[in-house]
Motif scaffolding. Structure first.
Motif, PDB file in Angstrom:
ATOM      1  N   ASN A  58      47.266  27.669  42.355  1.00 18.85           N
ATOM      2  CA  ASN A  58      46.421  28.211  41.281  1.00 18.85           C
ATOM      3  C   ASN A  58      46.237  29.729  41.403  1.00 18.85           C
ATOM      4  OD1 ASN A  58      44.870  28.038  43.557  1.00 18.85           O
ATOM      5  ND2 ASN A  58      43.049  27.255  42.531  1.00 18.85           N
ATOM      6  N   TYR A  59      47.253  30.423  41.862  1.00 18.60           N
ATOM      7  CA  TYR A  59      47.148  31.872  42.062  1.00 18.60           C
ATOM      8  C   TYR A  59      47.014  32.626  40.747  1.00 18.60           C
ATOM      9  CZ  TYR A  59      52.133  32.439  40.937  1.00 18.60           C
ATOM     10  OH  TYR A  59      53.357  32.456  40.317  1.00 18.60           O
ATOM     11  N   VAL A  60      47.591  32.118  39.656  1.00 17.94           N
ATOM     12  CA  VAL A  60      47.466  32.780  38.360  1.00 17.94           C
ATOM     13  C   VAL A  60      46.033  32.644  37.842  1.00 17.94           C
ATOM     14  CG1 VAL A  60      48.279  32.813  35.970  1.00 17.94           C
ATOM     15  CG2 VAL A  60      49.903  32.442  37.828  1.00 17.94           C
ATOM     16  N   ASP A  61      45.444  31.467  38.026  1.00 15.31           N
ATOM     17  CA  ASP A  61      44.040  31.272  37.629  1.00 15.31           C
ATOM     18  C   ASP A  61      43.110  32.191  38.413  1.00 15.31           C
ATOM     19  OD1 ASP A  61      44.745  29.296  35.812  1.00 15.31           O
ATOM     20  OD2 ASP A  61      44.514  27.691  37.289  1.00 15.31           O
ATOM     21  N   LYS A  62      43.388  32.359  39.694  1.00  5.91           N
ATOM     22  CA  LYS A  62      42.575  33.262  40.520  1.00  5.91           C
ATOM     23  C   LYS A  62      42.695  34.710  40.047  1.00  5.91           C
ATOM     24  CE  LYS A  62      42.573  30.572  44.782  1.00  5.91           C
ATOM     25  NZ  LYS A  62      43.004  30.529  46.187  1.00  5.91           N
ATOM     26  N   ALA A  63      43.886  35.114  39.652  1.00  6.96           N
ATOM     27  CA  ALA A  63      44.077  36.475  39.143  1.00  6.96           C
ATOM     28  C   ALA A  63      43.300  36.669  37.840  1.00  6.96           C
ATOM     29  CB  ALA A  63      45.559  36.750  38.922  1.00  6.96           C
ATOM     30  N   TYR A  64      43.325  35.672  36.967  1.00  4.97           N
ATOM     31  CA  TYR A  64      42.600  35.757  35.700  1.00  4.97           C
ATOM     32  C   TYR A  64      41.090  35.808  35.939  1.00  4.97           C
ATOM     33  CZ  TYR A  64      41.070  34.655  30.976  1.00  4.97           C
ATOM     34  OH  TYR A  64      40.449  34.676  29.762  1.00  4.97           O
ATOM     35  N   GLU A  65      40.594  34.976  36.856  1.00  3.91           N
ATOM     36  CA  GLU A  65      39.163  34.999  37.199  1.00  3.91           C
ATOM     37  C   GLU A  65      38.761  36.360  37.761  1.00  3.91           C
ATOM     38  OE1 GLU A  65      38.467  31.789  39.899  1.00  3.91           O
ATOM     39  OE2 GLU A  65      38.923  30.260  38.389  1.00  3.91           O
ATOM     40  N   SER A  66      39.603  36.931  38.594  1.00  2.52           N
ATOM     41  CA  SER A  66      39.324  38.252  39.163  1.00  2.52           C
ATOM     42  C   SER A  66      39.276  39.317  38.068  1.00  2.52           C
ATOM     43  CB  SER A  66      40.386  38.593  40.197  1.00  2.52           C
ATOM     44  OG  SER A  66      40.158  39.832  40.761  1.00  2.52           O
ATOM     45  N   LEU A  67      40.162  39.203  37.090  1.00  5.42           N
ATOM     46  CA  LEU A  67      40.162  40.139  35.963  1.00  5.42           C
ATOM     47  C   LEU A  67      38.862  40.023  35.171  1.00  5.42           C
ATOM     48  CD1 LEU A  67      41.718  42.145  34.117  1.00  5.42           C
ATOM     49  CD2 LEU A  67      42.558  40.149  32.885  1.00  5.42           C
ATOM     50  N   LEU A  68      38.421  38.798  34.919  1.00  5.42           N
ATOM     51  CA  LEU A  68      37.175  38.603  34.174  1.00  5.42           C
ATOM     52  C   LEU A  68      35.957  39.118  34.943  1.00  5.42           C
ATOM     53  CD1 LEU A  68      37.712  35.046  32.646  1.00  5.42           C
ATOM     54  CD2 LEU A  68      37.927  37.266  31.510  1.00  5.42           C
ATOM     55  N   LYS A  69      35.963  38.964  36.264  1.00  8.10           N
ATOM     56  CA  LYS A  69      34.845  39.452  37.079  1.00  8.10           C
ATOM     57  C   LYS A  69      34.792  40.976  37.104  1.00  8.10           C
ATOM     58  CE  LYS A  69      34.502  35.564  40.245  1.00  8.10           C
ATOM     59  NZ  LYS A  69      34.772  35.102  41.618  1.00  8.10           N
ATOM     60  N   GLN A  70      35.955  41.614  37.214  1.00  5.50           N
ATOM     61  CA  GLN A  70      35.994  43.067  37.311  1.00  5.50           C
ATOM     62  C   GLN A  70      35.807  43.754  35.960  1.00  5.50           C
ATOM     63  OE1 GLN A  70      39.146  44.769  39.673  1.00  5.50           O
ATOM     64  NE2 GLN A  70      39.272  42.939  40.944  1.00  5.50           N
ATOM     65  N   CYS A  71      36.109  43.051  34.882  1.00  3.85           N
ATOM     66  CA  CYS A  71      36.003  43.632  33.531  1.00  3.85           C
ATOM     67  C   CYS A  71      35.209  42.697  32.616  1.00  3.85           C
ATOM     68  CB  CYS A  71      37.385  43.865  32.941  1.00  3.85           C
ATOM     69  SG  CYS A  71      38.433  44.952  33.873  1.00  3.85           S
ATOM     70  N   PRO A  72      33.923  42.530  32.851  1.00  6.91           N
ATOM     71  CA  PRO A  72      33.161  41.578  32.026  1.00  6.91           C
ATOM     72  C   PRO A  72      32.980  42.040  30.579  1.00  6.91           C
ATOM     73  CG  PRO A  72      31.702  42.758  33.516  1.00  6.91           C
ATOM     74  CD  PRO A  72      33.097  43.159  33.863  1.00  6.91           C
ATOM     75  N   GLN A  73      33.129  43.332  30.309  1.00  9.93           N
ATOM     76  CA  GLN A  73      32.920  43.828  28.948  1.00  9.93           C
ATOM     77  C   GLN A  73      34.222  44.014  28.180  1.00  9.93           C
ATOM     78  OE1 GLN A  73      30.333  47.148  28.828  1.00  9.93           O
ATOM     79  NE2 GLN A  73      28.648  46.004  29.734  1.00  9.93           N
ATOM     80  N   GLY A  74      35.331  43.640  28.741  1.00 10.02           N
ATOM     81  CA  GLY A  74      36.597  43.702  28.027  1.00 10.02           C
ATOM     82  C   GLY A  74      37.629  44.594  28.679  1.00 10.02           C
ATOM     83  N   THR A  75      38.871  44.397  28.273  1.00 12.79           N
ATOM     84  CA  THR A  75      39.991  45.156  28.817  1.00 12.79           C
ATOM     85  C   THR A  75      40.890  45.642  27.692  1.00 12.79           C
ATOM     86  OG1 THR A  75      41.370  43.198  29.016  1.00 12.79           O
ATOM     87  CG2 THR A  75      40.074  43.807  30.946  1.00 12.79           C
ATOM     88  N   SER A  76      41.731  46.574  28.027  1.00 14.20           N
ATOM     89  CA  SER A  76      42.754  47.062  27.111  1.00 14.20           C
ATOM     90  C   SER A  76      43.950  47.477  27.940  1.00 14.20           C
ATOM     91  CB  SER A  76      42.233  48.246  26.304  1.00 14.20           C
ATOM     92  OG  SER A  76      43.214  48.700  25.401  1.00 14.20           O
TER      93      SER A  76
END
Length: 102
Positions: A58-76
């Motif tokens: 589940n390494y891809v899921d972990k990467a996505y969760e990390s992205l959501l934690k580090q950027c809670p207000q959105g990304t571009s």
């Protein structure tokens, strides 16, 4: 000659390679001004495969969760790379995410 062949075989069997399978970039031009002073983040997660046995699937899921934690207000400007590093009878699958956070 036999020793030279054995040495060559040993070197070739222990060689390592790396390959990038896919690199995706997503840019929302409508919202690019919102991220002008944003923070660039890098996330890298991986899974190890030894003799065909896969660990940490589940390494891809972990990467996505990390992205959501580090950027809670959105990304571009998200760049996602899928890589494989090959070794002797094993390989490592990696995902790298680079994004601009608000």
């Amino acid at each position: 000659m036999k020793k030279l062949f054995l040495l060559f075989s040993l070197v070739m069997l222990s060689a390592c390679t790396s390959s990038i399978h896919m690199s995706q970039v997503a840019i929302e031009e409508k919202r690019i001004n919102e991220f002008e002073n944003g923070q660039l983040i890098n996330i890298e997660k991986s899974q190890k495969n030894i003799l065909g046995f896969v660990y940490d699937t589940n390494y891809v899921d972990k990467a996505y969760e990390s992205l959501l934690k580090q950027c809670p207000q959105g990304t571009s400007m998200i760049n996602v790379e899928y890589l494989t590093n090959h070794g002797f009878m094993s390989w490592t699958d990696k995902i790298r995410i680079k994004a601009l956070c608000k």
